[in-house]
Design an enzyme around this catalytic site. Structure first.
Site, mmCIF file in Angstrom:
data_model
loop_
_atom_site.group_PDB
_atom_site.id
_atom_site.type_symbol
_atom_site.label_atom_id
_atom_site.label_comp_id
_atom_site.label_asym_id
_atom_site.label_seq_id
_atom_site.Cartn_x
_atom_site.Cartn_y
_atom_site.Cartn_z
ATOM 1 N N ARG A 170 0.846 -1.202 0.000
ATOM 2 C CA ARG A 170 0.000 0.000 0.000
ATOM 3 C C ARG A 170 0.877 1.247 0.000
ATOM 4 O O ARG A 170 1.767 1.392 0.844
ATOM 5 C CB ARG A 170 -0.909 -0.007 1.218
ATOM 6 N N ARG A 200 -10.487 19.699 6.667
ATOM 7 C CA ARG A 200 -9.408 19.945 7.624
ATOM 8 C C ARG A 200 -9.434 21.384 8.136
ATOM 9 O O ARG A 200 -10.008 22.268 7.508
ATOM 10 C CB ARG A 200 -8.039 19.646 6.983
ATOM 11 N N LYS A 251 -13.300 2.671 0.111
ATOM 12 C CA LYS A 251 -13.089 2.738 1.556
ATOM 13 C C LYS A 251 -14.357 3.267 2.224
ATOM 14 O O LYS A 251 -14.827 4.351 1.898
ATOM 15 C CB LYS A 251 -11.904 3.654 1.870
ATOM 16 N N THR A 278 -6.825 -0.843 9.767
ATOM 17 C CA THR A 278 -6.643 0.170 10.818
ATOM 18 C C THR A 278 -6.455 -0.449 12.203
ATOM 19 O O THR A 278 -7.330 -1.153 12.712
ATOM 20 C CB THR A 278 -7.811 1.174 10.874
#
Length: 599
Positions: free
Chosen positions: A87, A144, A322, A380
């Protein structure tokens, strides 16, 4: 009681037929770097051999590359010890692609199982030293925080403080005066332009992976600002993530950065793209459409330059969606239908939905992917403590094992191999746990219960007659391999269709998928139990005069050569043959059961 459970687990493991690690050392070329420190004993029929630890899993392992694993030694060690997919994380990558290009070349050049075949590969079918896949993980349309008031490095929010979220640049403003015992009013830049249109009073706003929670008290559409109250204290810095649980976001599927990164992925031949923050099936369609355009454009440019050196036409990277938000979970059925695979991204998902619901969402997504025959990655914090410790916690071991037993096709290491102190030990630990869980899963799982069989028949009603025939033969092959205690399934696939049909029925023995196209082979790596192998032939496998029986015999010879299959062992073959001019059919779907002769 615990001893009884352990005995039952060990009994299941010992009783299981030989796993794919059972092959001679000549079949696996391990790294010569100092990282190659562990091995496991394999016992093929010909006697005791040594093989690297990492080639014993039916469940695939994804490793993230980074500062801890970005040189030849560590990458070779990961390839040799269990990594199936590398990845490349583009969350913090810029416009210079030198670093990811270097990582890709290191993975592709590392010696793996195919190194021995590559030495004698013919011009008609080039064989690479390994078939490890590359997964490009995009940044996605994140929200963000921007520069802070007064360009401060950090600001402390206290419980009860008021925070005004705005799209305006606040860096030139003076920081608020903080008086002990009194609440303070802050202004915080957030880069979500539709904030005042989608956020409502009462919504939660989570900053920095949920470490700070705000509650919306007022929305001013005129000034496009949102006023909140701080519910828990903590520091905040610029460029930290902002999550809006339960809010339907007005964000594009792809940012301009994502488009640049996807273009690069197509140019270098990446195998998978992990599309971040997928929320609807329309998002998936947008990603696929853009990739198709990139492939078409790159192909046209190469033809204009007269570059026809590649034997096979370019194939777009497969899209792994995802799932990181409540909206993604709510729309999962549509997303799955459009995607090539799914990643259960538990980090952001655990912020977007109550953490107590993450495990249930994970199980649901794994179950639905299994039913659809599409690969699913559980990701994760699987062995997160191994970023700083040489051994995983017992809870992490259970988490990894449970993901395998639930039916995950692949399990992923993130910071453990990218920035941790023990990248090799992390993949070794992951391999060890997966091997144990694989044996239990394959030993105890019924191939298809009556209920599953009925579901399969119902699914075939929605298939074309051609796909329905292939699916039925694939189901029969998996069932026969189990019932007849076959050592493995050997199949030949040119497009990957036959291999994916077999994988959908969750085989409990290793499957060697012989491919004629390197791109197709690498795009099979995420499927549980599938081991892609390049068909080593001196002729053009696409020549209609070449008989399938000839290729089938070569596949069996190669399986024997690599040590996967020993004399006296039974195997099942599956393939799809196009009818000749004199035949009365378009395609025939074939399954054969045979035993490898001893001379």
């Amino acid at each position: 009681m615990f001893r009884h459970v352990h005995r039952r687990a060990i009994s299941a493991i010992n009783a299981h037929p030989k796993l794919p690690s059972a092959r001679p050392s000549s079949a696996i070329i391990s790294s010569t770097a100092s990282y190659s420190s562990s091995s496991v004993t394999c016992l093929p029929s010909s006697g005791e051999k040594k093989c690297p630890l990492g080639h014993s899993t039916m469940t695939k392992i994804v490793c993230t590359l980074g500062p801890s694993s970005d040189t030849e030694g560590p990458v070779s060690a990961l390839v040799s010890h269990g990594m199936h997919v590398a990845r490349l994380n583009f969350s913090h990558a810029g416009t210079d692609y030198t670093y990811p290009s270097t990582l890709l070349k290191l993975v592709r050049s590392s010696a793996g199982m195919h190194a021995s075949l590559a030495a004698g590969s013919s011009k008609a079918s080039k064989v690479p030293p390994n078939l490890r896949s590359i997964l490009v993980d995009t940044k996605g349309p994140e929200i963000r925080t921007g520069p802070l008031q007064g360009n401060a490095d950090v600001v402390e929010f206290q419980v009860g403080d008021t925070v005004e979220l705005t799209n305006e640049d606040v860096s030139s403003e003076s920081p608020p005066t903080v008086t002990e015992g009194e609440t303070t009013t802050h202004r915080l830049n957030v880069d979500y332009l539709s904030m005042s249109e989608t956020i409502k009073v009462g919504n939660s706003v989570l900053l920095d992976d949920g470490l700070i929670e705000l509650q919306v008290t007022h929305v001013d559409k005129a000034s496009k600002s949102v006023e909140c109250i701080v519910l828990n204290s903590g520091p905040i810095k610029k460029n930290k993530g902002v999550n809006l649980p339960g809010v339907t976001l007005d964000l594009p599927a792809l940012t301009e950065k994502d488009k640049r990164d996807l273009r690069w992925a197509c140019e270098v031949g990446a195998d998978y793209v992990a599309a971040s923050f997928i929320r609807t099936r329309a998002n998936v369609r947008s990603v696929i459409a853009y990739l198709d355009r990139c492939i078409a454009d790159i192909t046209a440019q190469r033809l204009e330059k007269g570059d026809d050196s590649d034997l096979y036409p370019l194939i777009r990277p497969l899209v792994i969606s995802k799932i990181e938000s409540k909206e993604g979970v709510d729309n999962f059925d549509g997303i799955l239908a459009e995607s090539d695979g799914i990643m259960v991204a538990r980090g952001d998902l655990g912020v977007e939905i109550p953490y107590s619901e993450v495990f249930a969402a994970q199980k649901m997504m794994v179950r639905e992917c299994n039913a659809a025959g599409k690969p699913v990655i559980v990701a994760t914090q699987m062995l997160d403590s191994m970023r700083i410790n040489p051994r995983p916690t017992r809870a992490e071991v259970t988490d990894v094992g449970t993901a395998v037993l639930d039916g995950a096709d692949a399990i992923m290491l993130s910071g453990e191999t990218a920035a941790g102190k023990y990248p090799l030990k992390s993949v070794e630990a992951m391999t060890t746990i997966a091997t144990e869980a694989d044996a239990i899963y394959d030993r105890n799982r019924k191939i298809l219960s009556d209920e599953d069989g009925e579901k399969g028949r119902l699914r075939r009603k929605d298939m074309s007659w051609l796909d329905s025939e292939l699916d039925s033969v694939a189901e029969s092959a998996v069932r026969s391999a189990r019932d007849m205690n076959a050592q493995m399934i050997i199949l030949i696939t040119k497009s990957g269709l036959v291999a994916r049909a077999v994988a959908r029925h969750r085989p409990t023995v290793p499957v060697l998928a012989f491919c004629t196209d390197i791109q197709v082979a690498r795009r099979l790596q995420l499927h549980r139990a599938l081991t892609p192998v390049m068909l080593q032939v001196d002729y053009n496998p696409y020549d209609p005069k070449v008989r399938m029986g000839l290729m089938r015999a070569e596949a069996v010879r190669t399986a024997k050569e690599l040590g996967f299959l020993m004399p006296g062992e039974r195997f099942v073959t599956v393939d799809r043959t196009k009818g000749k001019a004199h035949d009365m059919h378009v395609y025939s779907h074939n399954m054969k059961v045979a035993t490898l002769r001893k001379n």
